[in-house]
Design a protein around this motif. Structure first.
Motif, PDB file in Angstrom:
ATOM      1  N   LYS A  89       0.846  -1.197   0.000  1.00  0.00           N
ATOM      2  CA  LYS A  89       0.000   0.000   0.000  1.00  0.00           C
ATOM      3  C   LYS A  89       0.882   1.248   0.000  1.00  0.00           C
ATOM      4  CE  LYS A  89      -3.855  -2.268   0.105  1.00  0.00           C
ATOM      5  NZ  LYS A  89      -4.744  -2.260  -1.080  1.00  0.00           N
ATOM      6  N   ALA A  90       0.286   2.371  -0.371  1.00  0.00           N
ATOM      7  CA  ALA A  90       1.052   3.609  -0.480  1.00  0.00           C
ATOM      8  C   ALA A  90       0.270   4.770   0.125  1.00  0.00           C
ATOM      9  CB  ALA A  90       1.377   3.907  -1.944  1.00  0.00           C
ATOM     10  N   ILE A 106       4.839  14.016  -2.003  1.00  0.00           N
ATOM     11  CA  ILE A 106       5.519  12.767  -2.337  1.00  0.00           C
ATOM     12  C   ILE A 106       4.544  11.595  -2.210  1.00  0.00           C
ATOM     13  CG2 ILE A 106       7.709  13.683  -1.468  1.00  0.00           C
ATOM     14  CD1 ILE A 106       7.355  11.951   1.040  1.00  0.00           C
ATOM     15  N   ILE A 107       4.955  10.444  -2.725  1.00  0.00           N
ATOM     16  CA  ILE A 107       4.236   9.206  -2.453  1.00  0.00           C
ATOM     17  C   ILE A 107       5.205   8.232  -1.807  1.00  0.00           C
ATOM     18  CG2 ILE A 107       2.937   7.258  -3.387  1.00  0.00           C
ATOM     19  CD1 ILE A 107       1.944   8.972  -5.602  1.00  0.00           C
ATOM     20  N   PHE A 177      -6.504   0.805  -5.856  1.00  0.00           N
ATOM     21  CA  PHE A 177      -5.977   2.157  -5.980  1.00  0.00           C
ATOM     22  C   PHE A 177      -4.920   2.386  -4.900  1.00  0.00           C
ATOM     23  CE2 PHE A 177      -6.708   6.906  -5.478  1.00  0.00           C
ATOM     24  CZ  PHE A 177      -5.988   7.235  -6.617  1.00  0.00           C
ATOM     25  N   PHE A 178      -3.741   2.840  -5.298  1.00  0.00           N
ATOM     26  CA  PHE A 178      -2.577   3.048  -4.433  1.00  0.00           C
ATOM     27  C   PHE A 178      -1.948   1.731  -3.981  1.00  0.00           C
ATOM     28  CE2 PHE A 178      -2.957   7.434  -4.820  1.00  0.00           C
ATOM     29  CZ  PHE A 178      -1.936   8.071  -4.131  1.00  0.00           C
ATOM     30  N   GLY A 179      -2.324   0.616  -4.619  1.00  0.00           N
ATOM     31  CA  GLY A 179      -1.628  -0.643  -4.408  1.00  0.00           C
ATOM     32  C   GLY A 179      -0.414  -0.720  -5.324  1.00  0.00           C
ATOM     33  N   HIS A 180       0.551  -1.572  -4.960  1.00  0.00           N
ATOM     34  CA  HIS A 180       1.760  -1.700  -5.774  1.00  0.00           C
ATOM     35  C   HIS A 180       2.405  -3.053  -5.526  1.00  0.00           C
ATOM     36  CE1 HIS A 180       4.260  -0.842  -2.148  1.00  0.00           C
ATOM     37  NE2 HIS A 180       3.250  -0.054  -1.835  1.00  0.00           N
ATOM     38  N   GLY A 202      -5.046   4.214 -13.580  1.00  0.00           N
ATOM     39  CA  GLY A 202      -3.812   4.022 -14.333  1.00  0.00           C
ATOM     40  C   GLY A 202      -2.712   3.447 -13.470  1.00  0.00           C
ATOM     41  N   PHE A 203      -1.560   3.265 -14.077  1.00  0.00           N
ATOM     42  CA  PHE A 203      -0.430   2.636 -13.405  1.00  0.00           C
ATOM     43  C   PHE A 203       0.852   3.411 -13.694  1.00  0.00           C
ATOM     44  CE2 PHE A 203      -3.655  -0.500 -14.149  1.00  0.00           C
ATOM     45  CZ  PHE A 203      -3.672  -1.279 -13.002  1.00  0.00           C
TER      46      PHE A 203
END
Length: 369
Positions: A89-90, A106-107, A177-180, A202-203
């Motif tokens: 998660k972000a 920032i993220i 959303f906001f997963g990575h 989007g990605f």
């Protein structure tokens, strides 16, 4: 084609030659030579809103941090509660100075209790790096700057997932959303996140230069529209996403900038600038960043004065004609007394005053997010 006045001293991303092949119009941006547009701003903007477009954002700062005590250290630099982050998660947030001013937005991507990827703005990369390193203290946290070692591609739009999936090993439907996740793209090791700066689904893909070049070519072959900084700006403004250096900076706090949702005063302890934000939360801010909609098509641009009762009361930070909303829109700082939705003000454009109305942000909201 490249502009002759773009300095040879500017940095170029690993995708530069491929971008030039597309006859992109280039410009200087934060020390880099970047494409401002390919086929045209409106075409690129609408491609992202209706299908899929891709941006070379390799100029952005890319850091990895790893070591014991990483997240407690990061907790002290941002107003957001990072304790709720779990691996994969972000959190979008802001680095703060002691006065509560925004060093950068920032993220932070959590990859485990002791590992994170942080993406920062190109213009503030060196400042951010220095600030983070100065606050590491005597910790055993390893800081790695990948800014010039990796390609970063943003693939954005409602058709992105189905377009990108054949090239990606990971199941993109499992990324919220906001997963990575770390995966492979076209066989190359890659970091992929469901994030972006357009207001659409989007990605963003961080990958080696070789992998990035192959990914760019593959996406072109599938009909993905290459997009430049011009469309990136109109897309983010319609979505009311702040641009660092214009809408937010070292002298604006997140509460003034409409980023109250990032400030978790009741969920975390001491952090940089907390006292200033506590006072603002208690007493109220003196000014706020609001959305403005112009009457007619006169464009309120960055730096234009905002006027009320014949007095300059604020300043436009960003403005354009929104290609999707079809209206002249802007962000501006105004006194709190003028920040209520429906309030009418004026914007001075080349010596003349034109009416504008405070409206709800964002100006555009995607149905796909």
């Amino acid at each position: 084609m490249a502009n002759s006045n773009v300095s040879d001293s500017l940095l170029r991303t690993p995708l530069y030659d491929l971008i030039i092949q597309q006859k992109a119009r280039m410009t200087a941006f934060s020390g880099w030579e970047m494409p401002v547009q390919f086929t045209g701003l409106k075409v690129e903007h609408h491609a992202v809103r209706t299908a899929v477009g891709m941006f070379d954002i390799s100029h952005m700062g890319k850091f990895t941090l790893e070591g014991e005590g990483l997240f407690p250290m990061l907790q002290s630099l941002v107003p957001s509660d990072l304790n709720r982050l779990t691996p994969g998660k972000a959190q979008y947030t802001v680095l703060l100075n002691p006065d509560g001013g925004i060093i950068d937005d920032i993220i932070i991507y959590c990859q485990g209790e002791e590992k994170a990827v942080i993406i920062v703005n190109a213009a503030t990369k060196d400042k951010d790096k220095k600030w983070i390193l100065s606050n590491l203290g005597s910790t055993n946290i390893n800081f790695t700057d990948l800014s010039q070692d990796k390609v970063l591609l943003a693939i954005q739009g409602p058709e992105t997932a189905e377009t990108l999936q054949p090239l990606v090993k990971a199941d993109l439907t499992q990324l919220s959303f906001f997963g990575h996740t770390d995966t492979k793209v076209l066989g190359y090791p890659a970091f992929i996140a469901r994030t972006g700066y357009t207001g659409e689904d989007g990605f963003e893909v961080m990958i080696s230069p070789e992998g990035g070049q192959e990914l760019w070519r593959s996406l072109l072959e599938t009909g993905v529209t290459p997009c430049g900084l011009g469309a990136r700006d109109t897309l983010r403004l319609e979505a009311a996403m702040s641009l660092y250096g214009q809408d937010i900076d070292d002298h604006t706090t997140p509460l003034e900038a409409g980023l109250k949702w990032l400030v978790h005063l009741d969920k975390k302890g001491k952090f940089m600038g907390r006292e200033v934000l506590e006072k603002q939360a208690e007493e109220g801010v003196k000014r706020r960043l609001v959305g403005l909609e112009m009457e007619g098509r006169h464009i309120a641009r960055h730096g234009y004065p905002v006027v009320s009762e014949d007095k300059i009361v604020g300043e436009v930070t960003s403005g354009t004609i929104g290609p999707t909303v079809g209206k002249a829109i802007a962000l501006a700082y105004v006194p709190r007394s003028l920040s209520k939705i429906g309030t009418t003000v004026e914007v001075e454009i080349r010596g003349k005053l034109y009416p504008a109305k405070v409206v709800k942000k964002p100006f555009y909201k995607s149905e796909n997010r």
